[in-house]
Design an enzyme around this catalytic site. Structure first.
Site, PDB file in Angstrom:
ATOM      1  N   ASN A  81      16.057  -2.234  38.019  1.00  0.00           N
ATOM      2  CA  ASN A  81      16.646  -1.261  37.105  1.00  0.00           C
ATOM      3  C   ASN A  81      17.888  -0.658  37.756  1.00  0.00           C
ATOM      4  OD1 ASN A  81      15.813   0.787  38.884  1.00  0.00           O
ATOM      5  ND2 ASN A  81      13.969   1.251  37.700  1.00  0.00           N
ATOM      6  N   LEU A 114      18.900  -1.883  31.838  1.00  0.00           N
ATOM      7  CA  LEU A 114      19.673  -0.654  31.662  1.00  0.00           C
ATOM      8  C   LEU A 114      19.112   0.233  30.556  1.00  0.00           C
ATOM      9  CD1 LEU A 114      23.187  -2.366  31.861  1.00  0.00           C
ATOM     10  CD2 LEU A 114      22.024  -1.108  33.687  1.00  0.00           C
ATOM     11  N   GLY A 118      20.525  -1.881  27.284  1.00  0.00           N
ATOM     12  CA  GLY A 118      20.219  -3.301  27.319  1.00  0.00           C
ATOM     13  C   GLY A 118      20.053  -3.820  28.730  1.00  0.00           C
ATOM     14  N   ASP A 139       7.789   6.049  23.449  1.00  0.00           N
ATOM     15  CA  ASP A 139       7.239   6.089  24.802  1.00  0.00           C
ATOM     16  C   ASP A 139       7.789   4.894  25.574  1.00  0.00           C
ATOM     17  OD1 ASP A 139       5.770   6.406  27.106  1.00  0.00           O
ATOM     18  OD2 ASP A 139       3.815   5.978  26.194  1.00  0.00           O
ATOM     19  N   GLY A 142       5.785   1.199  30.268  1.00  0.00           N
ATOM     20  CA  GLY A 142       5.462  -0.218  30.108  1.00  0.00           C
ATOM     21  C   GLY A 142       6.607  -1.081  29.617  1.00  0.00           C
ATOM     22  N   ALA A 143       7.749  -0.473  29.285  1.00  0.00           N
ATOM     23  CA  ALA A 143       8.869  -1.272  28.768  1.00  0.00           C
ATOM     24  C   ALA A 143       9.365  -2.262  29.816  1.00  0.00           C
ATOM     25  CB  ALA A 143      10.005  -0.361  28.314  1.00  0.00           C
ATOM     26  N   GLY A 144       9.440  -1.826  31.073  1.00  0.00           N
ATOM     27  CA  GLY A 144       9.900  -2.715  32.128  1.00  0.00           C
ATOM     28  C   GLY A 144       8.948  -3.880  32.349  1.00  0.00           C
ATOM     29  N   ASP A 145       7.650  -3.596  32.347  1.00  0.00           N
ATOM     30  CA  ASP A 145       6.665  -4.667  32.503  1.00  0.00           C
ATOM     31  C   ASP A 145       6.742  -5.646  31.333  1.00  0.00           C
ATOM     32  OD1 ASP A 145       5.716  -3.579  34.875  1.00  0.00           O
ATOM     33  OD2 ASP A 145       4.177  -2.391  33.865  1.00  0.00           O
ATOM     34  N   ARG A 178       5.517   2.149  20.774  1.00  0.00           N
ATOM     35  CA  ARG A 178       4.086   2.507  20.782  1.00  0.00           C
ATOM     36  C   ARG A 178       3.784   3.334  22.020  1.00  0.00           C
ATOM     37  NH1 ARG A 178       2.334  -3.800  20.270  1.00  0.00           N
ATOM     38  NH2 ARG A 178       3.321  -4.241  18.265  1.00  0.00           N
ATOM     39  N   GLY A 180       1.592   4.360  25.327  1.00  0.00           N
ATOM     40  CA  GLY A 180       0.776   3.697  26.330  1.00  0.00           C
ATOM     41  C   GLY A 180       1.532   2.625  27.072  1.00  0.00           C
TER      42      GLY A 180
END
Length: 204
Positions: A81, A114, A118, A139, A142-145, A178, A180
């Protein structure tokens, strides 16, 4: 705060069965909740087997451990990141140039995520920027995973890096809609539909 639990106790002695699971069709994903020394041992197994090694350098220890230099030389695709990219490079936030500069540390390709901007990637063919998908985020956990999972799966299916990064952006965006972490991860069908619809709109 990072609480890696059992991951922090994974020593390279636990990797005895890993070589048998690797071949040139494998994408091996590593991240730094596992000790860097264990990641390095796993990456070397991956390279010896001809597998593609993806390192998500998160959470990046402070200070950066000395064996990171050796680890980065074994990596095919480094995913970081903004903060991790800046700490590894000591450079300024010109993201395409920074991604290209990080390749000099060893990785064949670098992807910098980023968030709402993006992602950018750099490889032997140059650099490219990938705009974020517009969603109503609730939320970001978990976006990176989600990004890394979709990226790795796409690479395993033979997609070129740029296309894999775009699918990663789509998966990360979906995860933010979502609450979580694991519960927010999209299914393959959801990702395919979302990506297809938004790519058509982007190119309309």
């Amino acid at each position: 705060m990072v609480a890696p639990g059992a991951n922090a106790r994974l020593a390279d002695g636990a990797l005895a069965g890993l070589p048998a699971a690797l071949d040139p069709a494998t994408v091996l994903v590593l991240q730094l909740e596992i000790p860097p020394a264990t990641c390095l041992a796993a990456a070397r197994h991956g390279k010896a087997a001809g597998a593609r090694v993806v390192l998500n350098a998160a959470p990046l220890p402070d200070p950066v451990p000395p064996d990171m230099a050796a680890l980065l030389r074994e990596v095919d695709v480094l995913v970081v990141n903004e903060g991790e990219a800046l700490r590894l490079s000591g450079s300024t936030a010109d993201w395409p140039a920074l991604a290209a500069g990080l390749r000099t540390l060893g990785p064949a390709a670098v992807v910098i995520t980023l968030g709402a901007q993006g992602a950018v990637h750099a490889d032997a063919d140059g650099t490219d920027a990938h705009p974020a998908y517009k969603v109503d985020a609730v939320d970001t956990t978990g976006a990176g995973d989600s990004f890394v999972g979709a990226l790795a799966a796409s690479l395993a299916e033979g997609l070129p890096l740029g296309a894999a990064v775009r699918r990663g952006c789509a998966a990360g965006a979906l995860a933010t809609t979502r609450m979580g972490a694991q519960s927010a991860l999209p299914t393959r069908g959801e990702l395919d539909t979302f990506h297809s619809v938004h790519e058509e709109l982007r190119h309309a």
